[in-house]
Design a protein around this motif. Structure first.
Motif, short mmCIF file in Angstrom:
data_model
loop_
_atom_site.label_atom_id
_atom_site.label_comp_id
_atom_site.label_asym_id
_atom_site.label_seq_id
_atom_site.Cartn_x
_atom_site.Cartn_y
_atom_site.Cartn_z
N LYS A 60 8.79 -16.44 31.96
CA LYS A 60 8.02 -17.13 32.99
C LYS A 60 6.53 -16.79 32.88
CE LYS A 60 8.19 -17.96 37.97
NZ LYS A 60 8.87 -17.61 39.21
N SER A 64 3.35 -19.32 31.93
CA SER A 64 2.15 -19.36 32.75
C SER A 64 0.91 -19.00 31.93
CB SER A 64 2.31 -18.40 33.93
OG SER A 64 1.20 -18.49 34.78
N MET A 119 4.85 -23.51 38.18
CA MET A 119 5.59 -22.52 37.38
C MET A 119 5.90 -21.28 38.21
SD MET A 119 3.90 -22.50 33.66
CE MET A 119 2.89 -23.91 33.30
N PHE A 124 9.71 -25.92 36.80
CA PHE A 124 9.33 -26.06 35.40
C PHE A 124 9.31 -27.52 34.95
CE2 PHE A 124 11.57 -21.89 35.73
CZ PHE A 124 10.42 -21.14 35.81
N ALA A 127 5.97 -28.95 35.94
CA ALA A 127 4.93 -28.38 35.08
C ALA A 127 4.97 -29.04 33.69
CB ALA A 127 5.10 -26.87 34.96
N LEU A 176 8.05 -24.00 28.07
CA LEU A 176 8.72 -24.35 29.34
C LEU A 176 10.13 -24.85 29.12
CD1 LEU A 176 5.77 -26.00 31.27
CD2 LEU A 176 7.13 -24.07 32.05
#
Length: 183
Positions: A60, A64, A119, A124, A127, A176
């Motif tokens: 994660k 990001s 995120m 996700f 994003a 992602l």
């Protein structure tokens, strides 16, 4: 007074930390290796993530961090476009650059920051969609630049920057997708 040869607790913990630090760092490197290997531009992924300090330690935070790299590149490209607009005297080139600025501005100011925030909330899919849209904006910018027929230094530089942003978006989307697939 008798000297104690026992190691104090804080000293012991410090020594343990020193011994474990390389293992922890390698763990982050392994994660970056694993995630980047699954992207279309492994070298670009690694070059973007390895220099970060502190190193992202979970998928994660890697996603990001990659989105932040995209944002940084988009911001830099927008600034470059805006500086070119000020110094361009050819109307067709100025229109194409202004179109690029109009395409990039909302992506930089709103879209990518929203994707980064999404995120953090675990959204996700949203994003990924936003990063895909940013990629489309670079394509639209490039079409405008190509339509001028300009092949000068600034057109070549914009083309290279658009390609870089597009590739970074591809990497971020791939990261992602790996995260959504639980890898």
């Amino acid at each position: 007074m008798k000297k104690s040869s026992a190691v104090t607790t804080p000293t012991f913990l410090f020594l343990c930390l020193l011994l474990l630090l390389p293992l922890l760092a390698r763990s982050n490197d392994d994660l970056i290796d694993k995630i980047c290997q699954a992207t279309p531009f492994c070298d670009l992924c690694e070059a973007s993530l390895r220099p970060l300090s502190p190193s992202p330690s979970d998928p994660k935070s890697l996603a990001s961090a990659m989105a932040n790299v995209v944002l940084g590149n988009l911001t830099d490209t927008l600034g470059y476009i805006q500086s070119l607009i000020k110094h361009t005297h050819e109307p067709a080139a100025e229109r194409a650059l202004a179109q690029c600025a109009e395409l990039y501005r909302p992506v930089v100011k709103f879209n990518i920051p929203q994707a980064i925030d999404a995120m953090r909330r675990g959204q996700f899919g949203f994003a990924t969609y936003v990063l895909g849209d940013a990629e489309k904006q670079t394509d639209s910018c490039q079409k405008g630049i190509n339509s001028t027929g300009a092949n000068d230094e600034s057109a070549v530089a914009i083309t290279a920057r658009n390609k870089q942003v597009k590739n970074l978006c591809d990497v971020a989307i791939s990261v992602l997708k790996s995260l959504m697939n639980g890898r």
